[in-house]
Design a protein around this motif. Sequence first.
Motif, PDB file in Angstrom:
ATOM      1  N   GLY A  96      66.007  -5.617  68.829  1.00 37.16           N
ATOM      2  CA  GLY A  96      64.916  -4.732  69.239  1.00 37.16           C
ATOM      3  C   GLY A  96      63.704  -4.832  68.342  1.00 37.16           C
ATOM      4  N   LYS A 149      71.010  -3.651  68.586  1.00 38.69           N
ATOM      5  CA  LYS A 149      70.597  -2.544  69.448  1.00 38.69           C
ATOM      6  C   LYS A 149      70.698  -2.935  70.913  1.00 38.69           C
ATOM      7  N   HIS A 150      70.371  -4.190  71.216  1.00 39.16           N
ATOM      8  CA  HIS A 150      70.423  -4.693  72.588  1.00 39.16           C
ATOM      9  C   HIS A 150      71.175  -6.032  72.621  1.00 39.16           C
ATOM     10  N   LYS A 205      70.555  -8.698  75.222  1.00 37.20           N
ATOM     11  CA  LYS A 205      69.312  -9.467  75.229  1.00 37.20           C
ATOM     12  C   LYS A 205      69.393 -10.669  74.299  1.00 37.20           C
TER      13      LYS A 205
END
Length: 356
Positions: A101, A173-174, A177
């Motif tokens: 992120g 966090k992601h 992705k």
Amino acid sequence: MDPHKFHGKDIPHIKLDPKMNIEDLVEVFANSGFNGRQLGEAAKLYAKMIEEDATICLTISGAMTPVGFGGIIKTLIERGFVDWIVTTGANVYHEDHFALGLPVKQGSFDVDDMKLYENEIVRIRDVYIKFEETLEAEDQTIQKMFADDFQDKSFTTAEFCNLLGKRSKKIAKHPEKSFITTAYDYDVPVYISTMKDSSLALNLAVHRLEDKKFDLDFVREIIEQAAIVYDSKKSGILELGGGVPKNTAQQTGPLLDQILRRNDGGQEYIIQITDARPDTGGLSGATLQEGKSWGKIQDSHEGIITVYADATIAFPILALYVLSNQKERKPKRLYKKIDQLYDKLSKDYFNNPKGG
């Protein structure tokens, strides 16, 4: 067919329709000429590679992940359309920004870089990355991840990326992705062709100064790559740009035949997307036909297509085309099979070192 005779498909007077989809657009390209035709035919060749269950390598050079294209790679992995990857370290490093992120923004290429430096902004053409909020944060993450791993034992870059994907999945966090975390989930080996030429290696320097040693077994990994090709019924490469990733994947042929005498013959299929010129003699611009003289490809007349285009334009078209018309494939999960494939090649070599 004899290319010196007047035959071939009629070129239509092309019409566009607002209701056309990606398959229609690829047909437009394929029925035209120049690099439009090459792009259309390349998309169809990629589909053929998938249909024939070829083992597909994706090579990635240039800054593809900073522009967000890691998401495309992730989707291709999930659909089983990419089985192993050779990339630059930079593409792995910058991909992790999205998982963590960290900010990456559209900027400008028409800019005063002295002022950008004062504002702690790093530029990749028209992509902006913050020095402290992104690069420093990424560096600290990498340093912590590998503070206690790979010391005093050999490792490959595939093992390095596998561990990076595993840990990013836990702490990011992601994690969704990142194609590196997806490669971990789907057991897709990700090799870094030039590990030392990237921020990944730079971040190991702090540990080396503490007398922690890193022994990259680059010879083992080139054997692993050859073993993947050796075990494949059919093998193909989709090359985004050229550089070392291109040669790393293609040199599997010379290793198998020239060095190990396996009479493998090289790749059945290669799609190359490049803007490099062949007349300068560089590998990035070298024609795929030239590779036949080295034993990198099976046939210099078919199964190979070069598209002279910017990969940021051509790659999404190829990817969307196969995502639209090809059924999902069962993942080959090559990472978990690497030792087995290595042993098979080793056994065959020692049983018959002269080939034949």
